[in-house]
Each structure stands twice: as structure tokens, then as C-alpha cells.
Design a protein around this motif. Structure first.
Motif, PDB file in Angstrom:
ATOM      1  N   TYR A  57      14.003  -1.184  -1.689  1.00 16.71           N
ATOM      2  CA  TYR A  57      12.877  -1.291  -0.766  1.00 16.71           C
ATOM      3  C   TYR A  57      13.325  -1.301   0.695  1.00 16.71           C
ATOM      4  O   TYR A  57      14.427  -1.733   1.017  1.00 16.71           O
ATOM      5  N   CYS A  58      12.439  -0.835   1.553  1.00 23.13           N
ATOM      6  CA  CYS A  58      12.734  -0.835   2.983  1.00 23.13           C
ATOM      7  C   CYS A  58      12.798  -2.279   3.490  1.00 23.13           C
ATOM      8  O   CYS A  58      12.191  -3.175   2.906  1.00 23.13           O
ATOM      9  N   PRO A  59      13.468  -2.491   4.619  1.00 22.54           N
ATOM     10  CA  PRO A  59      13.468  -3.837   5.202  1.00 22.54           C
ATOM     11  C   PRO A  59      12.035  -4.308   5.472  1.00 22.54           C
ATOM     12  O   PRO A  59      11.241  -3.553   6.016  1.00 22.54           O
ATOM     13  N   THR A  94       7.486   0.772   6.901  1.00 22.83           N
ATOM     14  CA  THR A  94       7.972   2.140   7.091  1.00 22.83           C
ATOM     15  C   THR A  94       6.842   3.127   7.314  1.00 22.83           C
ATOM     16  O   THR A  94       6.828   3.870   8.294  1.00 22.83           O
ATOM     17  N   VAL A  95       5.885   3.138   6.412  1.00 17.40           N
ATOM     18  CA  VAL A  95       4.826   4.127   6.526  1.00 17.40           C
ATOM     19  C   VAL A  95       3.824   3.729   7.614  1.00 17.40           C
ATOM     20  O   VAL A  95       3.254   4.582   8.290  1.00 17.40           O
ATOM     21  N   TRP A  96       3.663   2.436   7.803  1.00 20.56           N
ATOM     22  CA  TRP A  96       2.788   1.999   8.900  1.00 20.56           C
ATOM     23  C   TRP A  96       3.453   2.218  10.259  1.00 20.56           C
ATOM     24  O   TRP A  96       2.833   2.041  11.296  1.00 20.56           O
ATOM     25  N   GLU A 146      13.434   7.372  -3.188  1.00 15.00           N
ATOM     26  CA  GLU A 146      13.603   6.553  -1.994  1.00 15.00           C
ATOM     27  C   GLU A 146      13.175   7.353  -0.764  1.00 15.00           C
ATOM     28  O   GLU A 146      13.323   8.560  -0.713  1.00 15.00           O
ATOM     29  N   MET A 147      12.646   6.622   0.203  1.00 11.57           N
ATOM     30  CA  MET A 147      12.149   7.266   1.411  1.00 11.57           C
ATOM     31  C   MET A 147      13.293   7.681   2.323  1.00 11.57           C
ATOM     32  O   MET A 147      13.153   8.565   3.149  1.00 11.57           O
ATOM     33  N   ARG A 148      14.415   6.980   2.216  1.00  7.49           N
ATOM     34  CA  ARG A 148      15.519   7.253   3.125  1.00  7.49           C
ATOM     35  C   ARG A 148      16.711   7.795   2.363  1.00  7.49           C
ATOM     36  O   ARG A 148      16.962   7.406   1.237  1.00  7.49           O
ATOM     37  N   ASN A 194      -1.593  -4.053  -2.638  1.00  5.82           N
ATOM     38  CA  ASN A 194      -2.432  -3.231  -1.767  1.00  5.82           C
ATOM     39  C   ASN A 194      -1.789  -3.120  -0.379  1.00  5.82           C
ATOM     40  O   ASN A 194      -1.805  -4.063   0.399  1.00  5.82           O
ATOM     41  N   ASN A 195      -1.205  -1.947  -0.098  1.00  6.25           N
ATOM     42  CA  ASN A 195      -0.668  -1.737   1.243  1.00  6.25           C
ATOM     43  C   ASN A 195      -1.459  -0.640   1.978  1.00  6.25           C
ATOM     44  O   ASN A 195      -0.977  -0.039   2.929  1.00  6.25           O
ATOM     45  N   ALA A 196      -2.655  -0.376   1.474  1.00  7.86           N
ATOM     46  CA  ALA A 196      -3.626   0.478   2.157  1.00  7.86           C
ATOM     47  C   ALA A 196      -3.173   1.926   2.347  1.00  7.86           C
ATOM     48  O   ALA A 196      -3.709   2.625   3.196  1.00  7.86           O
TER      49      ALA A 196
HETATM   50  S1  SF4 Z   1       7.786   2.989   2.010  1.00  8.58           S
HETATM   51 FE1  SF4 Z   1       6.599   1.095   2.297  1.00  8.58          FE
HETATM   52  S2  SF4 Z   1       6.009   0.379   0.242  1.00  8.58           S
HETATM   53 FE2  SF4 Z   1       7.681   1.891   0.074  1.00  8.58          FE
HETATM   54  S3  SF4 Z   1       9.580   0.688  -0.019  1.00  8.58           S
HETATM   55 FE3  SF4 Z   1       9.253   1.307   2.120  1.00  8.58          FE
HETATM   56  S4  SF4 Z   1       8.082  -0.385   3.020  1.00  8.58           S
HETATM   57 FE4  SF4 Z   1       7.957  -0.605   0.801  1.00  8.58          FE
END
Ligand code: SF4
Ligand SMILES: Cc1ncc(C[n+]2csc(CCOP(=O)(O)OP(=O)(O)O)c2C)c(N)n1
Lengths: 485, 99
Positions: free
Chosen positions: A35-37, A232-234, A346-348, A138-140
Motif C-alpha cells: 500500500y501507498c504511504p 495517492t489518487v486523491w 501496484e500503482m508505483r 469507501n475511498n470514493a
Molecule cells: S492507490 Fe490509494 S487505495 Fe490504492 S494503495 Fe495507494 S493509497 Fe491505497
């Protein structure tokens, strides 16, 4: 008592027993989650693990992880684990609970997973009053896929698919899942909590434990919705994201208990166990059909062009574009083609690879599990896919020294420092096109005009088109000058 | 530091696990956590106990998203007529192990 001496320190808060000591997801990063920080998923995982510890149910807990950023929950929780298809976790949890009646089953889901694609599953599991616990994060937003709008996205909130902000007129209003499910008769406990500050976090932990306890007591369906930050996405700092949960999100999604029937809930006797698997065909009246004997193995006909290509490398090396140009060129040449990208969740960072097929015949599957050409843009990718290459196939490897332990007698290898070659051409990013040039030359599969046409269609910037043309030509030349055939 | 004056609590941070989100720094009521100047193996600044003042409330642990990045310890007291020398030495060791 503080007048006494401090004799020693004892742990009051530490890693829950229900987590593995190390996570074997990757060779690296065995200490950390993916998970992201500042991501709320981690915080919620800890609450769940703590509740499992405290209730002493680690041995009989089964966690159903969803599709979304929390897809890898099974790498962290040392409990039974099942990973469900997108949105289907409540259905999978239902089956698990019914077939293993002693188990404690948790359906862990994101808001995209639960309230969009899985809206039917959650509705019916709740309505059936399945004796399971649902943790609804729920992270919208849809996070793992990069921030598309979800049913829970706030009015005015921007996402990649609502770039001007969500409007009630076009996308409807944010879906209040907890309120909606609370109108059903069967659920026993539904509460919305948040991770907006210390107090809220403490309350969230309490609610999650309660929802687990309800299941242990056999009371029925419990759901805890957790408003959770996704920094991250916000595009926020972790602390700022936490504040946003508190100051903004909570206005749309008020916290509180929406249903509590725990006092009057009827403890149903456990449902009948599912019949043993062997008896199912009989119950269904499906006779076993004998396979026709001696059926000769189908042999793939050799076609003029039948490329099964796997391209692999690090994100950013142009792996997907290489495959796309190849497929697009094939299309231009009138072939059947498929292109299937595959990236890590993973996003990164991470690796990426793609499957490309080119054939004169219709393509049965876009998956390339046994490539006849492997384009490995770095060593880890070579190691990952080398063994899968079809005997007689090709390996094009980016690196001057082909690792000795990867050598196979039954495949051809073209190993060159393509990145360096690209650098000499003016841009290391063109390494993918040099490699594609070599591939085109060795397979002779496509006319150059088709490749040119594909390049122009896919690469918008004329400067890069020019660079890529040179890179392709250089790749062809390298192959011609090489000794390998 | 004299054992009598040492704090009620103690904080240990696993620098390989901490991702430097800073939530604990914000959450800690007595403000005894700061961010390191040094980067860890993965390139993150990490949470660091300033060395005293921890009350062992456990809030930093609760807000931290990593399962084992933070461990909170609490002092166990014994009557002053029982100096417990060897145990005291142990406590010192624990204190040194935290960063
Ligand atoms: S993108 Fe958002 S929900 Fe996914 S791991 Fe990173 S902070 Fe968490
Ligand atoms: C059937 C199917 N459709 C689409 C996807 C792509 N997909 C992966 S994750 C995801 C969104 C997950 O969002 P959410 O449930 O909000 O979880 P988060 O990542 O925010 O934790 C989607 C649409 C998929 N994997 N499977």
C-alpha cells in the motif's frame, strides 16, 4: 506507582499475530505491505487482524479479498484466504460460510468493487442475512485502476472519468450503501465509521471488532463501511487526506449506526452443510460421459505467420508500445492480431508485459503462455519467461551478457545491449524499437510499409516517429550482422 | 538517564517497514515523534522517537497503516526497595534499540 523504578518495558501495541511475519509477495519489500504511504487499507487491515487476535479465531477465519488495491490482502493475513473476482466476494463468502460452517468469513471490499460491479452480490448477501462480516472500504474512487469515478464519488469530486467533477445530473448522487442496506430486514449490524482522526480511528476499530463478534455469536450479517483515505489518487499528502476524510467526505457520508438488531437477532441454527462434491453430478442428474478413446492429439498447422510474442520489461521501457506497434502493423498487413497488456497491480514501479499474437488464422486466445518469440527488456523478465519459450523459438534479450544459467540449447538467442544502442541513436527510450526491428527482421513477418503505417498511427510526435524509424532500421541491421540464425 | 525519570512509554520503529507517511507524527498527543533526516533503504524518511515523553497511549500504533512498523512498550514499575539491577539494564537495552 510511578514512584517506583522502571524495571522493564513490555509491549502494549505491536504487530498482530494474524499477520505473517514477512510477506512473500516479492523478493524485495518483504517487510512492507504494497500500500501507498498513508493508505487507509493498511490501517483497516490492522483493525481486522487485531479483532481476529482478540477473538481467538485466527484458525478458523477465512478472508475473501477483492479486486482493487487490497487484492493482495492474502499476502498479509495469516488466515484462510480466497481471492474473488471483482465484486463477487459476498457470493464467495456465502459459499465458504455455508460449506465450512465453523469458519468466520470476512468479505473485504473496496467501493468500486462493492457498490458498482458487485452491487448485486452485496445486496443479496445482505438480504439473505448471511452470517458473514463485510468490511467496506469507501475511498470514493477506483484507486487501483488510477482514479475513475465510483458510485460513491462525491458531488463535484474530480476523477479521470468525471474530469469536471461529478454532477448529479450526469452521474447521479453518491450511493449511500449503508443507509440502503439498512432498509433490508435481515442485516443485524450496519455502521459507518471513518479514519479522519484519532477518535474516529478508535471507533472504527471497535466497530470492526463488533462486526466480527456478531458473526462468532451466529447473529447474522454485519457490514462496517469505513471512510478511508487514498492519498495517492486523491493527490494529497497523507495527513491532508486524513483531514479530507474528516472535513469533506463525512459531510456526504454521515457516520453512525444505521442498523442494530444484535439484541433481538435470532440465532439461526447453522445452515445444512453443502452435499459432498462427488454427489453433485448425481444430484444434478449429469451422467459422466466417456471421452472418445484414442482421440489423436490435435496438431497446430504450421502457418506462414503464427507469432506468439511475449514482451516484458520494467514499466517505462516501452514494453506495451512495442507490442502495440507489432499488432497494429499486423492489422495493417491484413493479419489476425491480438494485443493483451498485463501490468502489476501496484500503482508505483513494477514490471509490465504484453502478449501479442499475429496469425493468418483466427486467433483462439490472446494469451501467450508459450511464446515462440520472447522479447526480454531486462534480466528479471528474461528469468521470468525464458523457460516458457517454445523449443525452436527466439529470445531477444537486452543486455550484453546473456546470463549463463538461462542458456537453453533449444532456442535461438539474440543478446545485445539494446539500451546502449538506443542511447547512441539519441534516446535510450528507443531501445524497444531497436528490439522490434530485430524481431521484424528475424521473423520476416511483416512488410515495412505496414510497420511505418503503424508507427505513424501510434506515435503522435513526428520527432519520435523519426527516431523510432531509425531505431527499427538499426535493429534490423543488428540482426542481419549477427551470427545467430 | 536515571531509570526513575524515564518515560512511561517507549516507541520502537522498524525503519524497514515505515513508509514515512507522517500520520503518527500528527497523531501523537505529547508530540514525541519526528521524521528522520536520513532515508531508509527504500528512500523514505522514517518516524523517529525523540527519545523521551512517550506515554504508551498506543495512538501512533493505531493510526499507522503498516502492520509492524511501530511497536509501543509500556514501563513496568517495581517498588523502589527492589532495585532490580539486571532488569534495569535490560530496560536500557530496549531503550537503545529504539531509534
Ligand atoms: S492507490 Fe490509494 S487505495 Fe490504492 S494503495 Fe495507494 S493509497 Fe491505497
Ligand atoms: C471484471 C473486472 N472488471 C474490471 C477490473 C479492473 N479493476 C481492477 S481494480 C478496479 C477498481 C477497484 O476499485 P475499488 O473497489 O474502489 O478499490 P480500491 O482500489 O479503491 O481499493 C477495477 C475496475 C477487473 N479487475 N475485473
Amino acid at each position: 506507582m510511578s514512584s517506583g523504578l522502571i524495571a522493564e518495558y513490555e509491549v502494549v501495541q505491536g504487530k498482530a499475530k494474524s499477520f505473517y511475519d514477512t510477506y512473500e509477495r516479492k523478493d524485495e519489500l518483504q517487510h512492507q505491505t504494497h500500500y501507498c504511504p498513508g493508505c487507509g487499507h493498511g490501517t483497516i487491515h490492522k483493525m481486522l487482524a487485531r479483532a481476529i487476535d482478540e477473538l481467538g479465531i485466527q484458525d478458523r477465519t477465512i478472508l475473501v479479498s477483492p479486486v482493487g488495491c487490497s487484492v493482495f490482502a492474502y499476502y498479509y493475513f495469516d488466515v484462510g484466504n480466497v481471492q474473488a473476482a471483482h465484486g463477487r466476494a459476498p457470493a464467495v463468502a456465502t459459499a465458504l460460510k455455508r460449506s465450512r460452517r465453523d469458519s468466520i468469513v470476512v468479505s473485504y471490499q473496496g467501493d468500486g468493487d462493492l457498490s458498482a460491479i458487485g452491487s448485486a452480490e452485496i445486496l443479496h448477501a445482505a438480504n439473505r442475512g448471511e452470517n458473514i462480516t463485510v468490511i467496506f472500504v469507501n475511498n470514493a474512487i477506483y484507486s487501483m485502476t488510477g482514479g475513475q469515478f465510483a458510485p460513491t464519488t462525491l458531488l463535484g469530486q474530480k476523477s479521470t472519468t468525471t474530469p469536471l467533477g461529478r454532477s448529479a445530473q450526469h452521474e447521479g448522487y453518491p450511493l449511500h450503501v449503508s443507509e440502503l442496506l439498512a432498509t433490508l430486514e435481515a442485516p443485524v449490524y450496519i455502521e459507518r465509521v471513518a479514519l479522519g482522526d484519532n477518535k474516529q480511528i478508535a471507533q472504527a476499530a471497535k466497530a470492526i471488532k463488533r462486526a466480527m463478534e456478531n458473526q462468532v455469536k451466529g447473529l447474522g450479517f454485519s457490514l462496517i463501511e469505513v471512510l478511508s483515505p487514498c492519498p495517492t489518487v486523491w493527490k494529497m499528502q497523507p495527513v491532508q487526506a486524513q483531514q479530507w476524510v474528516h472535513d469533506v467526505m463525512e459531510k456526504t457520508f454521515p457516520l453512525g449506526v444505521f442498523k442494530d438488531r444484535t439484541k433481538e437477532a435470532h440465532v439461526w441454527p447453522a445452515r445444512d452443510a453443502a452435499p459432498p462434491l462427488e454427489t453433485i453430478p448425481e444430484i444434478l442428474g449429469v451422467a459422466h460421459e466417456e471421452l472418445p478413446e484414442g482421440k489423436a492429439e490435435m496438431r497446430a498447422q504450421v502457418k506462414d505467420v503464427d507469432l506468439h510474442v511475449r514482451v516484458a520489461g520494467f514499466g517505462g521501457q516501452g514494453v506495451l508500445l512495442l507490442g502495440e506497434v507489432l499488432a497494429e502493423a499486423g492489422l495493417d498487413a491484413g493479419l489476425e492480431v491480438s494485443w493483451l497488456p498485463s501490468y502489476g497491480p501496484e500503482m508505483r514501479s513494477g514490471t509490465s508485459n504484453c502478449h501479442v499474437r499475429l496469425s493468418k488464422e483466427p486467433i483462439d486466445s490472446p494469451l501467450v503462455t508459450v511464446p515462440n518469440v520472447l522479447v526480454a527488456m531486462n534480466e528479471p523478465s528474461l528469468r521470468k519467461f525464458d523457460a516458457s519459450v517454445k523449443p525452436g523459438g527466439w529470445v531477444i534479450y537486452n543486455g550484453d551478457a546473456f546470463p549463463e544459467d538461462c542458456v537453453r540449447e533449444d532456442v535461438h538467442v539474440l543478446a545485445l545491449p539494446f539500451t546502449q544502442v538506443a542511447n547512441e541513436l539519441g534516446d535510450t527510450r528507443a531501445a524497444n524499437m531497436v528490439m522490434l526491428g530485430a524481431l521484424l527482421e528475424m521473423t520476416g513477418a511483416l512488410p515495412q510499409e505496414s510497420v511505418d503505417a503503424a508507427l505513424k498511427r501510434l506515435v503522435k510526435n513526428p520527432r519520435f516517429v523519426e527516431l523510432d524509424e531509425r531505431a527499427l532500421a538499426r535493429g534490423r541491421e543488428l540482426y542481419r550482422n549477427s551470427a545467430v540464425r | 538517564m536515571e531509570a526513575e525519570k524515564r518515560s512511561r512509554g517507549l516507541l520502537k520503529v522498524d525503519v524497514d517497514e515505515c513508509k514515512g507517511c507522517g500520520l503518527c507524527v500528527e497523531a501523537c498527543p505529547p508530540h514525541v515523534i519526528s521524521m528522520s533526516e536520513k532515508l531508509n533503504h527504500y528512500g523514505y524518511r522514517t518516524a523517529t522517537y525523540v527519545g523521551e515523553g512517550c506515554t504508551a497511549c498506543g495512538i501512533c500504533f493505531m493510526v499507522c497503516p503498516e502492520p509492524g512498523a511501530i511497536t509501543v512498550l509500556k514501563a513496568v514499575y517495581r517498588a523502589s526497595d527492589e532495585p532490580g539491577r539486571s532488569l534495569r539494564a535490560e530496560a536500557k537495552e530496549v531503550a537503545c534499540a529504539s531509534n
